[in-house]
Structures are given as structure tokens and as C-alpha cells.
Motif scaffolding. Structure first.
Motif, short mmCIF file in Angstrom:
data_model
loop_
_atom_site.label_atom_id
_atom_site.label_comp_id
_atom_site.label_asym_id
_atom_site.label_seq_id
_atom_site.Cartn_x
_atom_site.Cartn_y
_atom_site.Cartn_z
N GLN A 1 0.82 -1.21 0.00
CA GLN A 1 0.00 0.00 0.00
C GLN A 1 0.86 1.26 0.00
OE1 GLN A 1 -2.46 -0.47 3.45
NE2 GLN A 1 -3.96 -1.80 2.43
N ARG A 2 1.93 1.26 0.79
CA ARG A 2 2.78 2.45 0.87
C ARG A 2 3.56 2.65 -0.43
NH1 ARG A 2 -0.17 5.04 3.05
NH2 ARG A 2 -1.52 3.25 2.85
N LEU A 3 3.97 1.57 -1.06
CA LEU A 3 4.65 1.70 -2.35
C LEU A 3 3.72 2.28 -3.41
CD1 LEU A 3 6.76 -1.59 -2.53
CD2 LEU A 3 7.62 0.73 -2.24
N ILE A 4 2.48 1.79 -3.40
CA ILE A 4 1.49 2.33 -4.34
C ILE A 4 1.24 3.81 -4.05
CG2 ILE A 4 -0.92 2.20 -5.06
CD1 ILE A 4 -0.77 -0.82 -4.63
N ALA A 5 1.12 4.16 -2.78
CA ALA A 5 0.92 5.57 -2.42
C ALA A 5 2.09 6.43 -2.87
CB ALA A 5 0.72 5.70 -0.90
N MET A 6 3.31 5.91 -2.74
CA MET A 6 4.49 6.66 -3.17
C MET A 6 4.47 6.88 -4.68
SD MET A 6 8.47 5.95 -2.18
CE MET A 6 8.41 4.23 -2.68
N VAL A 7 4.13 5.83 -5.43
CA VAL A 7 4.08 5.95 -6.89
C VAL A 7 2.99 6.93 -7.30
CG1 VAL A 7 3.58 4.69 -9.02
CG2 VAL A 7 5.03 3.66 -7.29
N GLU A 8 1.83 6.85 -6.67
CA GLU A 8 0.74 7.76 -7.01
C GLU A 8 1.09 9.21 -6.69
OE1 GLU A 8 -2.58 6.23 -4.87
OE2 GLU A 8 -3.10 4.73 -6.40
N SER A 9 1.76 9.43 -5.57
CA SER A 9 2.16 10.80 -5.21
C SER A 9 3.14 11.36 -6.23
CB SER A 9 2.79 10.81 -3.81
OG SER A 9 1.86 10.39 -2.84
N GLU A 10 4.12 10.56 -6.61
CA GLU A 10 5.09 11.03 -7.60
C GLU A 10 4.44 11.22 -8.96
OE1 GLU A 10 9.17 9.71 -7.57
OE2 GLU A 10 8.70 8.31 -5.98
N HIS A 11 3.51 10.34 -9.32
CA HIS A 11 2.81 10.47 -10.60
C HIS A 11 2.01 11.77 -10.64
CE1 HIS A 11 -0.58 9.63 -13.45
NE2 HIS A 11 0.45 9.22 -14.19
N THR A 12 1.28 12.06 -9.57
CA THR A 12 0.52 13.29 -9.50
C THR A 12 1.44 14.51 -9.56
OG1 THR A 12 -1.16 12.19 -8.14
CG2 THR A 12 -1.12 14.60 -8.10
N TYR A 13 2.56 14.44 -8.85
CA TYR A 13 3.52 15.55 -8.85
C TYR A 13 4.03 15.82 -10.26
CZ TYR A 13 8.17 17.63 -8.48
OH TYR A 13 9.30 18.39 -8.67
N HIS A 14 4.45 14.78 -10.96
CA HIS A 14 5.02 14.97 -12.31
C HIS A 14 3.95 15.45 -13.29
CE1 HIS A 14 9.02 13.59 -11.42
NE2 HIS A 14 8.57 12.49 -10.87
N GLN A 15 2.72 15.02 -13.13
CA GLN A 15 1.65 15.52 -13.99
C GLN A 15 1.45 17.03 -13.81
OE1 GLN A 15 -1.81 13.03 -13.14
NE2 GLN A 15 -1.62 12.09 -15.15
N LYS A 16 1.43 17.48 -12.57
CA LYS A 16 1.24 18.91 -12.31
C LYS A 16 2.44 19.72 -12.80
CE LYS A 16 -1.88 18.34 -8.37
NZ LYS A 16 -2.09 18.58 -6.93
N ILE A 17 3.66 19.17 -12.62
CA ILE A 17 4.85 19.87 -13.11
C ILE A 17 4.80 19.99 -14.62
CG2 ILE A 17 7.35 19.70 -13.35
CD1 ILE A 17 6.42 20.62 -10.61
N LEU A 18 4.34 18.91 -15.28
CA LEU A 18 4.23 18.95 -16.75
C LEU A 18 3.25 20.01 -17.19
CD1 LEU A 18 4.97 17.72 -19.47
CD2 LEU A 18 3.14 16.04 -19.13
N GLN A 19 2.13 20.14 -16.50
CA GLN A 19 1.15 21.17 -16.85
C GLN A 19 1.74 22.57 -16.68
OE1 GLN A 19 -2.25 20.40 -14.37
NE2 GLN A 19 -2.82 18.51 -15.45
N ILE A 20 2.47 22.78 -15.60
CA ILE A 20 3.08 24.09 -15.37
C ILE A 20 4.10 24.41 -16.45
CG2 ILE A 20 4.52 25.42 -13.77
CD1 ILE A 20 3.24 23.82 -11.48
#
Length: 371
Positions: free
Chosen positions: A231-250
Motif C-alpha cells: 500500500q505504501r509503495l502504491i501511495a508513493m508511486v501515485e504521489s510522484e505520478h501526481t507531482y510529475h503531472q502537475k509539473i508537466l502542466q506548469i
């Protein structure tokens, strides 16, 4: 004879110990009884399962600890990067707000856009670091240091100690059985054998109960470790995925703004092109020494007249004049490419005629110093 009998007794005890070791290794019984063999085989399987559970939970604990250390190191490094990024954003903002260029404010706009985008990116990085700390590092650290794992391991250790004690008691029972068979089966030997057998039976019963408890506890901890770590590994991947998506938009928005500004600049004429003026005509062009049929460089012969400088001009070559606003010039020639030749303050040369205005009347106090 007595010495030989004692030596034989010791030999039989050694054989009994070796047999016990062999039966222990292969899950057999030291007593030759089928019921005892079944019980010892089950105990061996239980012991083997506990060993596997102990190894599995230990490896999972080390893996969780490695994840926690890695995430904490990433958070420390990321926090320093956030500080550096915020400093860069602030410097860009200050430059965009406090500096303008004579040719326009394009660079100031770009600096402000970059400052805004960088601040947004560092804010998203801070959110990522916070999520990694609260959603990954803290739960895993609590699992590593938590009571369930330690309690289960204590149960397993108690079971292991009881198993060793039962094995030692089984050897003692075998030794007493040999003595009873060799002796005349005296009451004292029999009572001691019965007491040893009763104690062994009690140890085996307690060992079975404790083994089941230890296996159940260790199995539950293993399942919890695997579930929580996944669960924590999945949460870590999801957090990084969300971060990179927002950075890409910016970054995409920033790139679009920069490209739009560049296209606007390229579409508009440059100040240099607007203010470009051809060089003054050469001596040959002015005096019609050579003129081909494809080039019109003739000059218009005019009478001398006075003109006032309405826009300053800085000479770029030796044949041009430096002019200041308010100067008066005696214009002697006007070329068809926008240049005029004349004299000002005792010097002759070329100058842009568009920088002058003809004057019919001029005060003598202004004409004499200039001429």
C-alpha cells in the motif's frame, strides 16, 4: 563385569542420543511409537514453518526500514532543492519587477512568468515531500517499531526455548528407559521414568499450543507487513505520478507563454530595422563621376539655406556630423536617399535631412556662433 556393564550403558546412551538426533532431523521419534512419531513430525513441521516466517518477517522489516531511510533522505534533499528553487523564483521576480529594457519589457515579462512557474513547481514539490513523509515514511516506521512484530517474535522465541527443553527431556526419558530395561526394574527407577515421561508429555502439549499461537501471530504479522508495504509503495508511486503531472502542466503553460512572446517579437519589426538609414552617398555618387543605368543616386542641386536640428544625431563615420537639438546647419546639398551635406560649427559633413527643419529667419545671435 560391573565396569563392562557401566561402559555398555554409556555406549547405549550415546547411541540413544544419536538416534534422537537422526529422528529429529527426519521428523521421526526417539521412542519408536507411531503416535509419538506423528506428534514429533507435526512439531518439526511447525518449527520449520516458524523459521520460514521468522526469515520472511525479518526480510520485510529490513525492506521497510530501507524504504523509510530512502524516503527520509529524499525529503532532506528535496527540502534543500525547494529552498534553492524558491530563491531562484524570488530573484526572477525581482528582476522582472524592477528592471525594464529601453527596447521593451519582453525580458521582464519572461522573468515574471518564469518566477511564477518556478514558485508553483516548488510548491508542488513541497506537497510531494509532505505526502511521502505522512503517507509512506511514518506508517512504515510505525510498523517497524510496532508491538505486533515484537510480540510475535517473542512468542516464536519462547516456542524455540520450549522445544529445546522438550528435546533435552526426551533424551532424559530415553536414558531412564535404558536404565529400567538394564536393571531389575526397581520402583525408584520406574517412578523417575514415569515422572520424566509426564514432564515430557506436558512440555510437548505446551509446545504444541505455544507453537500454534506463535505461527498464527507470525502469519498475521507477515500478512500485515506485505499489505502495508504494498500500500505504501502504491501511495508513493501515485504521489510522484501526481507531482510529475502537475509539473508537466506548469511547464507546458510556461512554454506556451514563452513561445507566444517570441512569436510576437518575431512578427513585429525590430527597432533597428525601423530606424535604419542607408549610409551617406559617396563622393562619386554626389558628383556624378559614375552612374550606371540601374542605380539612381543623383543629387538635387539646391541653393544654400539654413536649417534647425530638431533631433540629435551621433555620427557613425568620419564623413558625418554630430548634431544636437537646436543647432543650425547650412545645408548645401540634399541627396535622394535622405542624406544632406552641410556645415555646422565650422565642420562639414553628412547628416540625415529628416532631423532638420528649414528656417527662413534666424536670429543673428544663433547663426553667427554656429557658422
Amino acid at each position: 563385569m560391573e565396569a563392562i556393564r557401566k561402559q555398555a550403558s554409556k555406549f547405549r546412551e550415546q547411541v540413544a542420543r544419536q538416534q534422537q538426533a537422526v529422528f529429529k532431523q527426519f521428523g521421526g521419534s526417539a521412542y519408536g511409537n507411531s503416535d509419538n512419531a506423528f506428534a514429533d513430525s507435526a512439531a518439526y513441521q511447525q518449527h520449520h514453518k516458524l523459521e520460514k516466517l521468522h526469515s520472511s518477517t525479518r526480510a520485510a522489516k529490513h525492506f521497510q526500514r530501507d524504504i523509510v531511510r530512502g524516503v527520509e533522505g529524499y525529503i532532506v534533499t528535496g527540502s534543500k532543492q525547494v529552498e534553492i528553487g524558491n530563491k531562484l523564483s524570488e530573484d526572477s521576480r525581482k528582476y522582472g519587477a524592477e528592471n525594464t529594457c529601453t527596447s521593451g519589457n519582453t525580458l521582464s515579462k519572461a522573468a515574471l512568468c518564469y518566477a511564477r512557474a518556478r514558485a508553483q513547481m516548488e510548491n508542488e514539490r513541497g506537497n510531494l515531500l509532505k505526502a511521502l513523509g505522512t503517507q509512506v515514511a511514518e506508517p512504515l516506521r510505525a510498523m517497524v517499531m510496532g508491538a505486533p512484530l515484537e510480540d510475535a517474535r517473542h512468542l516464536a522465541q519462547r516456542y524455540d526455548r520450549m522445544r529445546q527443553e522438550a528435546e533435552a527431556q526426551a533424551i532424559e526419558v530415553s536414558r531412564r528407559q535404558i536404565k529400567v530395561r538394564e536393571s531389575a526394574a526397581g520402583g525408584d527407577y520406574i517412578s523417575k521414568l514415569e515422572a520424566a515421561e509426564a514432564k515430557l508429555q506436558e512440555l510437548k502439549s505446551n509446545m504444541v499450543v505455544l507453537g500454534k499461537e506463535a505461527v498464527a501471530a507470525m502469519t498475521a504479522v507477515e500478512a500485515q507487513q506485505q499489505r502495508l508495504t504494498l500500500q505504501r509503495l502504491i501511495a508513493m508511486v501515485e504521489s510522484e505520478h501526481t507531482y510529475h503531472q502537475k509539473i508537466l502542466q506548469i511547464l507546458e503553460q510556461l512554454e506556451a507563454e514563452m513561445l507566444s512572446e517570441r512569436q510576437r517579437i518575431e512578427a513585429s519589426p525590430s527597432p533597428a530595422a525601423e530606424n535604419y538609414m542607408p549610409p551617406p552617398p559617396s563622393y562619386e555618387e554626389v558628383n556624378d563621376i559614375f552612374v550606371d543605368s540601374t542605380t539612381d543616386v543623383s543629387t538635387e542641386n539646391v541653393q544654400f539655406f539654413l536649417a534647425e536640428v530638431i533631433q540629435s544625431y551621433l555620427a557613425e563615420t568620419e564623413v558625418e556630423l554630430n548634431l544636437s537639438v537646436g543647432d543650425y546647419v547650412v545645408v548645401r546639398k540634399i541627396s535622394n536617399n535622405g542624406w544632406a551635406e552641410g556645415e555646422c560649427k565650422g565642420k562639414a559633413g553628412w547628416f540625415p535631412f529628416a532631423y532638420m527643419e528649414r528656417r527662413e529667419r534666424v536670429l543673428a545671435s544663433k547663426v553667427v556662433p554656429n557658422l
